[in-house]
Design a protein around this motif. Structure first.
Motif, PDB file in Angstrom:
ATOM      1  N   HIS A 336       0.814  -1.218   0.000  1.00  0.00           N
ATOM      2  CA  HIS A 336       0.000   0.000   0.000  1.00  0.00           C
ATOM      3  C   HIS A 336       0.849   1.271   0.000  1.00  0.00           C
ATOM      4  N   LEU A 337       2.100   1.161  -0.456  1.00  0.00           N
ATOM      5  CA  LEU A 337       2.969   2.335  -0.565  1.00  0.00           C
ATOM      6  C   LEU A 337       3.043   2.782  -2.011  1.00  0.00           C
ATOM      7  N   ASP A 338       3.112   4.097  -2.223  1.00  0.00           N
ATOM      8  CA  ASP A 338       3.311   4.586  -3.584  1.00  0.00           C
ATOM      9  C   ASP A 338       4.767   4.347  -3.990  1.00  0.00           C
ATOM     10  N   ASP A 339       5.079   4.598  -5.244  1.00  0.00           N
ATOM     11  CA  ASP A 339       6.415   4.295  -5.765  1.00  0.00           C
ATOM     12  C   ASP A 339       7.508   5.017  -4.988  1.00  0.00           C
ATOM     13  N   MET A 340       7.277   6.285  -4.631  1.00  0.00           N
ATOM     14  CA  MET A 340       8.300   7.069  -3.958  1.00  0.00           C
ATOM     15  C   MET A 340       8.589   6.509  -2.561  1.00  0.00           C
ATOM     16  N   ARG A 341       7.543   6.188  -1.817  1.00  0.00           N
ATOM     17  CA  ARG A 341       7.761   5.682  -0.461  1.00  0.00           C
ATOM     18  C   ARG A 341       8.297   4.260  -0.473  1.00  0.00           C
ATOM     19  N   ARG A 342       7.905   3.476  -1.460  1.00  0.00           N
ATOM     20  CA  ARG A 342       8.443   2.127  -1.561  1.00  0.00           C
ATOM     21  C   ARG A 342       9.945   2.186  -1.846  1.00  0.00           C
ATOM     22  N   ALA A 343      10.354   3.042  -2.755  1.00  0.00           N
ATOM     23  CA  ALA A 343      11.782   3.191  -3.049  1.00  0.00           C
ATOM     24  C   ALA A 343      12.534   3.712  -1.827  1.00  0.00           C
ATOM     25  N   ALA A 344      11.912   4.649  -1.085  1.00  0.00           N
ATOM     26  CA  ALA A 344      12.556   5.191   0.115  1.00  0.00           C
ATOM     27  C   ALA A 344      12.726   4.112   1.178  1.00  0.00           C
TER      28      ALA A 344
END
Length: 386
Positions: A336-344
């Protein structure tokens, strides 16, 4: 690759071999690993979370699900066992290995533990060897659920910094149960009550002090990395007993609590429980930027606050352990994370140098960490390397 060398294993505790016997849906499994993060993908019900739960039994406590031990045993079996070879730094340049294991047989009083194939004096011994933090979908309701859930979360954080914390909490709760039983008598033995309340007072101060010190250190860790991708949490321990600490001498707080327990015997007897003490505290978490309690934040914000807490505490544990990163068990964390938070999140895991175990149904969610991790497809109680 992240700031840490994700292949060396010299800066972390890592599971390099995991063996399961009659654990959940696994009749027998042996999994050989290197110290890099572990990605487990597969359909719902394949057994991904069961593997993370097995790893969580390599430390003290009731595991990441808090399940009854009988329910963990594979259907038709009488006992389960979890064993692992753990790689851990023992010097500046040389990682060492240690064999640990735990198991339970139906009818026993609890889990047993072994270290290098010899019986350990207590399961709590494992907390000194393996430090692990976890995040599960069931924790998504942590901020809106009962205070008891947040206390367990708090104590898990404290335990990773202070391996003796679990035994102190357990000893306090045991003494409190003894007091409650004595108060059921119309004429309880006053001298026995005095002795139990003295022990409770000493343990209560020790438990509350350990919690307060851990939260102060976690607050510093959060502040050092404020303003990142995940929302910044403000944390505090709230409770009537905790308010009596406030920089006072431990002996004075012990005497005051002991007197309060003595004065509350009739009230506690009527209530059937002890109404004052560290077992009644709560962990208060707020969304710093919005200045609202976490319980009033959106579902996505609550998830972000939890991740921020876990990551900050992992950094704190690494610092407190001389640079040794803890295990991270992250169940369905990326879904349930967007791409930016998943990468972070993945970048933070690599920077920590943690052997993070992550699960998901969609392998594509882990593309950003695929080159720096080891992947396995889970199906029908078996694993195949990707």
């Amino acid at each position: 690759m992240g700031e840490a060398d994700s292949g060396s294993g010299r800066d972390r505790v890592a599971v390099v071999r995991l063996t399961l016997t009659d654990f959940r849906n696994y009749a027998h499994l042996r999994l050989d690993l290197d110290p890099r993060p572990v990605v487990l993908t597969g359909a719902n019900g394949a057994g991904k979370t069961n593997l993370l739960e097995a790893v969580s039994y390599l430390t003290a406590g009731r595991g990441m699900r808090g399940a009854q031990l009988d329910s963990v045993i594979r259907l038709g079996a009488e006992a389960f066992a979890v064993a692992a070879t753990i790689s851990r730094p023992i010097g500046p340049d040389e990682p060492g290995e240690i064999d640990i294991g735990t198991g339970y047989r139906r009818g026993d009083s609890g889990r047993v533990a072994r270290v290098n194939h010899e019986p350990a004096p207590a399961v709590g011994t494992l907390a000194e060897l393996v430090r692990a933090l976890w995040l599960t979908p069931s924790m998504d309701g942590l901020f809106t659920g009962p205070a008891s859930d947040r206390r367990r979360f708090l104590d898990r954080l404290v335990l990773t910094l202070d391996p003796g914390h679990a035994s102190r909490v357990g000893d306090f709760e045991k003494a409190m149960r003894q007091r409650n039983r004595l108060l059921e008598d119309q004429r309880p033995d006053a001298r026995w009550l005095d002795g139990i309340e003295q022990a409770m007072a000493e343990l209560a101060v020790a438990v509350a002090t350990a919690r307060a010190q851990a939260m102060a250190r976690l607050t510093d860790a959060l502040n050092e990395r404020a303003g990142g991708v995940f929302p910044d949490p403000d944390i505090a321990i709230v409770g009537d007993f905790e308010a009596t600490l406030d920089g006072r001498a431990a002996v004075d707080v012990e005497a005051e609590y002991r007197a309060a327990l003595q004065g509350a015997r009739r009230r506690d007897a009527a209530a059937g429980r002890t109404l004052l003490g560290p077992h009644r505290c709560d962990l208060a978490v707020a969304h710093r930027a919005r200045n609202v309690p976490a319980a009033l934040a959106s579902t996505g914000e609550q998830k972000g606050l939890l991740i921020a807490l876990i990551l900050a505490h992992a950094r704190l544990v690494r610092e407190a352990s001389g640079g040794v990163a803890p295990l991270l068990l992250l169940d369905e964390v990326a879904a349930h994370l967007d791409d930016m938070r998943r990468a972070a999140l993945f970048a933070e895991i690599l920077a920590l140098g943690s052997q993070a175990w992550m699960t998901g149904t969609d392998r594509a969610l882990f593309t950003d960490i695929a080159a720096d991790s080891q992947g396995f497809e889970v199906a029908n109680g078996a694993l195949s390397a990707i």
